[in-house]
Design an enzyme around this catalytic site. Structure first.
Site, short mmCIF file in Angstrom:
data_model
loop_
_atom_site.label_atom_id
_atom_site.label_comp_id
_atom_site.label_asym_id
_atom_site.label_seq_id
_atom_site.Cartn_x
_atom_site.Cartn_y
_atom_site.Cartn_z
N CYS A 384 0.84 -1.20 0.00
CA CYS A 384 0.00 0.00 0.00
C CYS A 384 0.87 1.26 0.00
O CYS A 384 1.49 1.54 -1.01
CB CYS A 384 -1.00 -0.06 1.15
SG CYS A 384 -2.50 0.87 0.78
N HIS A 510 -3.58 -5.26 0.48
CA HIS A 510 -2.94 -5.78 1.70
C HIS A 510 -2.97 -7.32 1.70
O HIS A 510 -3.93 -7.90 2.22
CB HIS A 510 -3.68 -5.28 2.94
CG HIS A 510 -3.53 -3.82 3.18
ND1 HIS A 510 -2.61 -3.30 4.06
CD2 HIS A 510 -4.16 -2.76 2.63
CE1 HIS A 510 -2.69 -1.98 4.05
NE2 HIS A 510 -3.63 -1.63 3.19
N GLU A 512 -1.43 -9.25 3.54
CA GLU A 512 -1.30 -9.78 4.92
C GLU A 512 -2.65 -10.13 5.54
O GLU A 512 -2.71 -10.94 6.45
CB GLU A 512 -0.53 -8.79 5.80
CG GLU A 512 -1.24 -7.48 6.19
CD GLU A 512 -1.09 -6.36 5.16
OE1 GLU A 512 -0.83 -6.66 3.98
OE2 GLU A 512 -1.25 -5.18 5.54
#
Ligand code: GLN
Length: 540
Positions: A384, A510, A512
């Site tokens: 990001c 993202h 993650e």
């Protein structure tokens, strides 16, 4: 409603941060591995409508669900342990409850009644708790109540649990989690704070069925007996929750304590199915006996606050376990990075990750770290804001657009290579208005990104207002930084990578948020793999 859904309420006492989220996820895991379908929700007693507007210093990372809810970081644990999707319905705050009740009052829904905490606020809480049941999808709903018993803010939630226990009868149970402090000078574990905390809960009309006792040393039978007697629970329902080196061992510990059996027994469920945690245990063995080791630098501005990057840290643990590699993750403050100390700070690392974020603080350090990774061919992942800064770096140093910047940082730059998204321009309200949740991303074949995913189309989660400015796409691509992930409907650039580099990828989304212990994210796996290759090349 098709199922006889059972409810497990998890409350906490004595101190905060005991790991109720991990315990909730661990119970969920044990029940799920017996074949039950599970969801977990978190009730947060603070007045923010969601944690999206909270600074990470207040509450750690803001986790984002597939459907775009900005939630408490515990939802990340639920998804990572259970490999499930949570949603807007899985995180409820006091703010959300009051907002709804006040909106109903303004609409006139209460027909002249005085609107009160009991029953209106508690009814709204109960409705939110039971919303997940209406789908008929779940055998168990685990509801974690944030905060600590005795807090003024938690009172309506505990009251709602009291009422629900009456309504649900044998379909519910309460687990209370506390701390047993160990006094090293006399070598004793103390039970008094737990006794007081349970008394507090009882005064509010709630009797716990199970006690989960966080402790730094094992608890013996006499402590179990004492707690059972004073807290009015069965002795087998006094569960030891000992400090441990990785959260992923907690389900195994809970199984050793027979917590799943106690729960099923209390619900009168005679399950013949056995827990099957073989894959999970294999991954834990990888963590305990790694074959390799790599050093990775995480460049961010909240380095003293590990919770701010929770999902990234966990994603490295997942990828490391999968690859039987210990990932030593060092946090480096982007504010401390200068041209002068760059090499000294970063030359030992086999990979560099530049973290997401907002605002100007520490940005030049992020740009320098991206430059260092690019020039020294160090595997790099920018997430990001991390991707945006890699783009700014490339524009300034390769394309020679010296004042290139993100419009977030310099609204007057002549070269806004990162610009506000078109549909963000009219937005002034901050809460819940970013580009949030999962969007499709088409992946360009013959790219490193494609080698990671081995798929043409993926769905990844977003949380941002700015994007790559497509006016610059041609000049970036002709100089070797390619758009390799594109949103198919809006043509937004979702991923960039360097052509002439072993692994340099920036992603606007993202990854993650979608990594799981038993199913690590391909981008993190590929980054750790690239780090291993880099390390082996240096050794050779
Ligand atoms: N601040 C940037 C934006 O809003 C990046 C956000 C992020 O890193 N999550 O676009």
């Amino acid at each position: 409603m098709t199922k006889d859904t059972k409810y497990i309420f998890v409350t906490g006492g004595v101190v905060s941060s005991l790991g109720k989220g991990i315990i909730s996820a661990s119970i969920g895991k044990l029940l799920q591995s017996r074949g039950f379908s599970i969801t977990i929700q978190k009730l947060d007693p603070y007045i923010n409508v969601d944690p999206g507007t909270l600074n990470p210093y207040e509450h750690g990372e803001c986790y984002v669900t597939e459907d775009g809810a900005e939630t408490d970081l515990d939802l990340g644990h639920y998804e990572r342990f259970l490999n499930i999707y949570t949603s807007q319905a899985n995180n409820v705050t006091t703010g959300k409850i009051y907002l709804n009740v006040i909106e109903k009052e303004r609409r006139g829904d209460y027909l002249g009644e005085t609107v009160q905490v009991i029953p209106h606020i508690t009814d709204e809480i109960k409705y939110r708790i039971r919303l997940l049941e209406f789908s008929g999808d779940y055998d168990f709903i685990i509801t974690e109540i944030g905060g600590t018993v005795g807090d003024i803010e938690s009172l309506p939630f505990i009251e709602a649990v009291r009422q629900l226990r009456l309504e649900l009868g044998k379909r519910s149970l309460v687990m209370h989690m506390t701390l047993l402090p160990y006094l090293a000078n006399i070598g004793e574990l103390k039970t008094k704070p737990t006794q007081h905390s349970v008394k507090n809960l009882q005064e509010l009309g709630v009797q716990p069925d199970i006690l989960i006792c966080r402790t730094s040393v094992p608890i013996n039978d006499s402590i179990r007996q004492k707690l059972a007697l004073f807290c009015n629970v069965e002795q087998r329902a006094v569960i030891e929750n000992i400090d441990i080196d990785t959260i992923y061992k907690v389900p195994i510990k809970m199984q050793e304590e027979k917590l799943d059996e106690v729960i099923l027994d209390k619900f009168g469920i005679s399950s013949t199915s056995q827990t099957n945690l073989s894959k999970w245990i294999e991954l834990i063995n990888h963590i305990d006996n790694p074959k390799n080791e790599v050093d990775v630098a995480l460049i961010g501005k909240y380095i003293e606050l590990k919770d701010a990057y929770k999902s990234i840290i966990e994603s490295f643990i997942h990828a490391g376990a999968y690859l039987e590699t210990k990932v030593n993750l060092d946090f480096i403050s982007s504010e401390n990075i200068t041209e002068g100390n760059l090499d000294n700070l970063l030359n030992k690392y086999n990979a560099i990750l530049v973290a997401p974020g907002f605002g100007e603080r520490g940005l030049e350090g992020k740009i320098l770290a991206a430059k260092y990774a690019r020039e020294n061919k160090i595997p790099f992942l920018g997430i990001c804001l991390g991707m945006q800064m890699a783009v700014v770096e490339f524009a300034r140093n390769v394309l020679h657009l010296k004042d290139a910047n993100s419009r977030e940082i310099n609204p007057r730059t002549l070269n806004p290579v990162i610009d506000l998204m078109e549909n963000q321009k009219k937005i002034s309200v901050k809460g819940g208005t970013m580009r949030l949740g999962a969007y499709p991303c088409k992946i360009v074949k013959n790219s490193k990104l494609y080698e990671c995913y081995k798929q043409d189309l993926v769905y990844e989660r977003h949380r941002h207002r700015y994007e790559f400015n497509n006016k610059y796409l041609e000049i970036f691509e002709s100089h070797g930084m390619k758009a390799v992930g594109i949103n198919p409907t809006e043509q937004l650039v979702e991923a960039m990578e360097l052509e002439d580099h072993p692994f340099f990828i920036g992603v606007q989304f993202h990854p993650e948020y979608k990594s799981r212990f038993e199913s690590p994210h391909p981008l993190f796996v590929s980054l750790v793999r690239a780090a291993l290759e880099k390390k082996n090349n240096i050794i050779q």
